[in-house]
Design an enzyme around this catalytic site. Structure first.
Site, mmCIF file in Angstrom:
data_model
loop_
_atom_site.group_PDB
_atom_site.id
_atom_site.type_symbol
_atom_site.label_atom_id
_atom_site.label_comp_id
_atom_site.label_asym_id
_atom_site.label_seq_id
_atom_site.Cartn_x
_atom_site.Cartn_y
_atom_site.Cartn_z
ATOM 1 N N CYS A 281 3.806 -4.318 8.301
ATOM 2 C CA CYS A 281 4.183 -3.242 7.388
ATOM 3 C C CYS A 281 5.200 -3.806 6.405
ATOM 4 O O CYS A 281 6.279 -4.265 6.823
ATOM 5 C CB CYS A 281 4.780 -2.080 8.181
ATOM 6 S SG CYS A 281 5.253 -0.716 7.133
ATOM 7 N N HIS B 36 6.521 -2.067 3.534
ATOM 8 C CA HIS B 36 7.607 -1.141 3.189
ATOM 9 C C HIS B 36 8.620 -1.146 4.339
ATOM 10 O O HIS B 36 9.827 -1.058 4.118
ATOM 11 C CB HIS B 36 7.083 0.286 2.898
ATOM 12 C CG HIS B 36 7.142 1.196 4.081
ATOM 13 N ND1 HIS B 36 6.075 1.424 4.922
ATOM 14 C CD2 HIS B 36 8.189 1.884 4.610
ATOM 15 C CE1 HIS B 36 6.454 2.237 5.896
ATOM 16 N NE2 HIS B 36 7.722 2.532 5.732
ATOM 17 N N HIS C 142 -6.948 1.329 7.279
ATOM 18 C CA HIS C 142 -6.253 1.773 6.070
ATOM 19 C C HIS C 142 -7.278 1.885 4.927
ATOM 20 O O HIS C 142 -8.050 0.943 4.702
ATOM 21 C CB HIS C 142 -5.188 0.763 5.643
ATOM 22 C CG HIS C 142 -4.015 0.653 6.563
ATOM 23 N ND1 HIS C 142 -4.083 0.056 7.803
ATOM 24 C CD2 HIS C 142 -2.727 1.058 6.405
ATOM 25 C CE1 HIS C 142 -2.885 0.098 8.366
ATOM 26 N NE2 HIS C 142 -2.043 0.700 7.542
ATOM 27 N N ASP D 121 0.617 7.223 2.626
ATOM 28 C CA ASP D 121 1.826 6.439 2.380
ATOM 29 C C ASP D 121 2.537 7.003 1.156
ATOM 30 O O ASP D 121 1.931 7.154 0.101
ATOM 31 C CB ASP D 121 1.426 4.972 2.148
ATOM 32 C CG ASP D 121 2.597 4.022 2.288
ATOM 33 O OD1 ASP D 121 3.731 4.429 1.961
ATOM 34 O OD2 ASP D 121 2.375 2.878 2.711
ATOM 35 N N CYS E 232 2.455 1.142 -0.614
ATOM 36 C CA CYS E 232 1.970 0.377 0.544
ATOM 37 C C CYS E 232 1.942 -1.122 0.221
ATOM 38 O O CYS E 232 1.130 -1.586 -0.586
ATOM 39 C CB CYS E 232 0.586 0.833 1.007
ATOM 40 S SG CYS E 232 0.091 -0.022 2.535
ATOM 41 N N GLY E 233 2.819 -1.858 0.920
ATOM 42 C CA GLY E 233 2.952 -3.285 0.619
ATOM 43 C C GLY E 233 1.804 -4.137 1.136
ATOM 44 O O GLY E 233 1.361 -5.074 0.464
ATOM 45 N N THR E 234 1.307 -3.814 2.357
ATOM 46 C CA THR E 234 0.166 -4.599 2.843
ATOM 47 C C THR E 234 -1.082 -4.245 2.028
ATOM 48 O O THR E 234 -1.932 -5.102 1.772
ATOM 49 C CB THR E 234 -0.065 -4.389 4.358
ATOM 50 O OG1 THR E 234 -0.057 -2.985 4.642
ATOM 51 C CG2 THR E 234 1.004 -5.082 5.187
HETATM 52 O O1 PYC Z 1 3.940 -0.936 3.278
HETATM 53 O O2 PYC Z 1 2.583 -2.239 4.375
HETATM 54 C C1 PYC Z 1 3.082 -1.135 4.157
HETATM 55 C C2 PYC Z 1 2.645 0.008 4.983
HETATM 56 C C3 PYC Z 1 1.661 0.004 5.948
HETATM 57 C C4 PYC Z 1 1.607 1.307 6.469
HETATM 58 C C5 PYC Z 1 2.548 2.052 5.822
HETATM 59 N N1 PYC Z 1 3.177 1.233 4.913
#
Ligand code: PYC
Length: 318
Positions: free
Chosen positions: A90, A92, A210, A237, A241-243
């Site tokens: 994750c 974030h 996702h 989210d 969402c960073g991923t």
């Molecule tokens: O920011 O990677 C992210 C993330 C994954 C699920 C919620 N945020």
């Protein structure tokens, strides 16, 4: 009254919450962080439920269990989880963890290595307080996969890994705007169900949990795209969402639309931004760099009174 107590620190990253468990968690042994994530999921699921589910949490809450690292050059290890299960990675949450560690005086500005279930990531706390995460290698495994989604028709998307598995869909379904959140949630849930039904997965049969929907930005002068991201479960989210941004960068790179040195500005449904850039590491593989801001906004100690029927959270199955 039980002697069990958890100490947590809350933050949000561009709108998406992270709750870091600083102390009081179960002993998960001294294996790799991936091994410890399995032990957490299979033997201590109460922790996830107590932290993320009501009455302490809510559907958008992401938890982060701070651990001793397995890799010796890391400042810490972390296992992320949400209201339904553990997460592979994750971003974030890593940004939230970084500002939390700084708040505790455990790290200062600079680059720090963090051990996660999917590998070591690097987080840079910049002098202006923003954070950039160098993620695990990311890549696209399939382009323009067509799925017939009942009620919506044929939907076309890419499958990519950005630390989690994503199905990325551009310019299809409801417009990406907050007034459409209910419809976007239905559209994304229906796509995910159909992927599962048709056995469409990431590598090694891993579930695509996702769904990332993309549309035009509300203002092209400060963003390149706006997204709606369905997390495992039914929550969306609140950040870009960073991923998911990492998976998007891998797809843009694979399409020849993003080169090293160029910046991709990904807006989320709340119109907050993650900035992305890439480093090429091998044919079809990149290291994504994703940056954003987070703010520490609370600190709590949780008690577990044995007479409280919901001390470990209200199960979602109720
Ligand atoms: O920011 O990677 C992210 C993330 C994954 C699920 C919620 N945020």
């Amino acid at each position: 009254m039980s002697t069990l107590s958890l100490h947590v620190i809350d933050s949000h990253t561009e709108g998406e919450p992270t709750r870091v468990v600083i102390s009081g968690g179960p002993d998960l042994g001294s294996g790799t962080i991936a091994e410890r994530a399995v032990i957490l999921r299979e033997q201590h699921d109460w922790l996830r439920s107590a932290v993320c589910n009501e009455p302490r949490g809510h559907e958008a809450m992401v938890g982060a269990l701070l651990c001793e690292p397995y890799e010796p050059d890391c400042c810490c290890g972390v296992i992320f989880f949400n209201n339904v299960s553990t997460l592979h990675m994750c971003i974030h949450g890593t940004i939230g963890l970084t500002v939390t560690l700084a708040h505790l005086g455990k790290i200062g500005p600079g680059i720090h290595r963090i051990d996660t279930p999917v590998g070591v990531v690097e987080t840079e706390l910049r002098p202006d307080g923003s954070v950039e995460v160098a993620n695990v290698p990311s890549f696209r495994t399939a382009a323009a996969v067509k799925v017939n989604v009942p009620g919506w028709g044929e939907v076309c998307g890419d499958i990519a890994w950005g630390g989690n598995w994503f199905f990325l869909v551009g310019n299809q379904g409801p417009a990406i705007q907050p007034s459409n959140i209910e419809d976007l949630t239905s559209f994304a849930c229906d796509i995910r169900n159909e992927l599962e039904k048709q056995g469409i997965t990431g590598d090694h049969g891993m579930e695509i949990d996702h769904i990332d929907l993309f549309g035009p930005p509300s203002d092209p002068t400060w963003a390149d795209s706006r997204n709606f991201l369905l997390c495992p479960g039914k929550a969306y989210d609140r950040s870009p969402c960073g991923t998911g941004t990492s998976a998007k960068l891998a797809c843009l790179h694979a399409d020849g639309k993003l080169k090293p040195g160029e910046i991709w500005r990904q807006a989320g449904i709340l119109d907050t931004i993650f900035c992305g850039r890439i480093e090429e590491i091998a044919e079809g593989k990149i290291i994504p760099y994703v940056s954003g801001r987070a703010w520490v906004n609370g600190e709590s100690t949780y008690f577990f009174d044995s007479t409280d029927p919901f001390r470990y959270g209200i199960p979602l199955s109720i």
